[in-house]
Write an enzyme that holds these catalytic residues in place. Structure first.
Site, short mmCIF file in Angstrom:
data_model
loop_
_atom_site.label_atom_id
_atom_site.label_comp_id
_atom_site.label_asym_id
_atom_site.label_seq_id
_atom_site.Cartn_x
_atom_site.Cartn_y
_atom_site.Cartn_z
N TYR A 205 0.84 -1.21 0.00
CA TYR A 205 0.00 0.00 0.00
C TYR A 205 0.86 1.25 0.00
O TYR A 205 0.63 2.18 -0.80
CB TYR A 205 -0.92 0.00 1.22
CG TYR A 205 -1.74 1.27 1.35
CD1 TYR A 205 -2.81 1.52 0.50
CD2 TYR A 205 -1.44 2.22 2.33
CE1 TYR A 205 -3.56 2.69 0.61
CE2 TYR A 205 -2.18 3.39 2.45
CZ TYR A 205 -3.24 3.61 1.60
OH TYR A 205 -3.96 4.79 1.71
N LYS A 209 1.21 4.34 -2.97
CA LYS A 209 0.96 5.75 -2.74
C LYS A 209 2.20 6.59 -3.03
O LYS A 209 2.10 7.75 -3.48
CB LYS A 209 0.48 5.97 -1.30
CG LYS A 209 -0.92 5.39 -1.05
CD LYS A 209 -1.96 6.02 -1.98
CE LYS A 209 -3.36 5.56 -1.71
NZ LYS A 209 -4.38 6.22 -2.56
N THR A 242 -13.80 6.22 6.22
CA THR A 242 -14.40 5.58 5.05
C THR A 242 -14.21 4.07 5.16
O THR A 242 -13.53 3.57 6.07
CB THR A 242 -13.74 6.06 3.74
OG1 THR A 242 -12.41 5.52 3.66
CG2 THR A 242 -13.68 7.58 3.67
#
Length: 325
Positions: A205, A209, A242
């Site tokens: 991850y 990014k 989220t």
């Protein structure tokens, strides 16, 4: 690789997350100022059916933009469209299928868009996966790399001609890519982009990014050299409440529910800087850069490595099958 070299990135990302949460506790979220009308402009927002993306789409549509949501879940996408139209009767918003885990789907999406003869003024690369179980995309890429980075890399490259055509002095086209503070503990390994040596979802991850920042900086420099009126920037929305965090370690996922209201940003607050970079007049904010909480910030030192930027660009072009120049 040693156990320590595999576990260290995991510790780093959680320590970074704690630091960001404490910073959010003691700082006010950026409040989006009144944005200019966007009548006549066309925008594409990936992952615009929920979370930050939904708030971006909703706000753009309220300002008169024609917004296309690109996403994988048709039911969720059409529900988002209906909700926005119920709130803003004149909203020009639609959903189109786009699976960033499939280069074929990305090409089909762009082919369909091109066939409609629409212009493109704004591209928001927002969709992402985080800490998903180990797996491969349709094209054999590690899932974080494929969805978060390579899918958006190809999408942007294929839409760049439209963006160039619509950019003009005083009103540049925009590419806004949602990155993360997680890039600060990331490392791009050109000889092991798929993480085969010592796989960690956390490492993957962070790499995805960081790769987005390399792409953003390198693309802006190329566009500036050719004189194109296209602004490319990356945004850190902060830690936002989220569904992105649903793959956290279970005790941390439970803790998220307990502290989200106190420490996390809301999706609307997370969308504020994305919208600012996409919609504000160019002379107000300047082009390009890395943005967080409404202001330009410095990125981690590796993002300034021009040779690594070029190396990732060349590797990405080979992987997705586009020309390097």
């Amino acid at each position: 690789m040693s156990f320590l070299s595999c576990i260290l990135p995991i510790l780093k990302i959680y320590l970074l997350g704690l630091k960001v949460l404490l910073a959010q506790l003691f700082s006010r979220p950026f409040k989006l100022p009144v944005m200019p009308r966007q009548d006549g402009k066309v925008a594409i927002v990936t992952g615009g059916s929920r979370g930050i993306g939904y708030e971006v789409v909703r706000h753009m549509a309220s300002l008169g933009a024609h917004v296309i949501i690109g996403g994988t879940d048709e039911r969720e996408g059409l529900t988002a469209v209906r909700r926005i139209r119920e709130e803003h009767k004149e909203a020009n918003v639609e959903f189109q299928k786009l699976d960033l885990a499939s280069l074929r789907s990305v090409r089909q999406f762009v082919q369909g868009f091109d066939g409609r003869g629409l212009p493109l003024h704004i591209l928001v690369n927002n969709a992402a996966v985080m800490l998903v179980p180990q797996g491969r995309t349709e094209d054999g890429f590690e899932r974080h790399l494929g969805v978060n980075y390579l899918g958006h890399f190809l999408l942007t490259r294929l839409l760049l001609g439209k963006l160039r055509d619509c950019g003009k002095c005083g009103s540049r086209s925009r590419v806004v890519t949602v990155s993360s503070s997680a890039h600060r503990v990331g490392e791009v390994r050109l000889d092991d982009l798929n993480g085969g040596r010592c796989y960690s979802a956390h490492t993957a991850y962070c790499q995805s990014k960081l790769a987005l920042l390399f792409f953003t900086a390198h693309l802006q420099r190329r566009l500036d050299r050719e004189g194109s009126a296209v602004s490319v920037c990356a945004v850190d929305p902060g830690v936002v409440d989220t569904a992105l965090y649903r793959h956290l370690w279970p005790p941390l996922r439970l803790a998220q529910g307990a502290v989200a209201q106190l420490l996390f940003r809301t999706p609307a607050e997370g969308a504020a800087t994305v919208l600012y970079c996409a919609l504000e007049e160019e002379e107000e904010r300047g082009g390009g850069g890395y943005w967080a909480n409404g202001r330009r910030e410095m990125t981690s030192p590796p993002t300034l490595d021009l040779r690594l930027q070029q190396g990732l660009w060349d590797a990405s072009c080979r992987l997705v099958g586009v020309a390097q120049d």
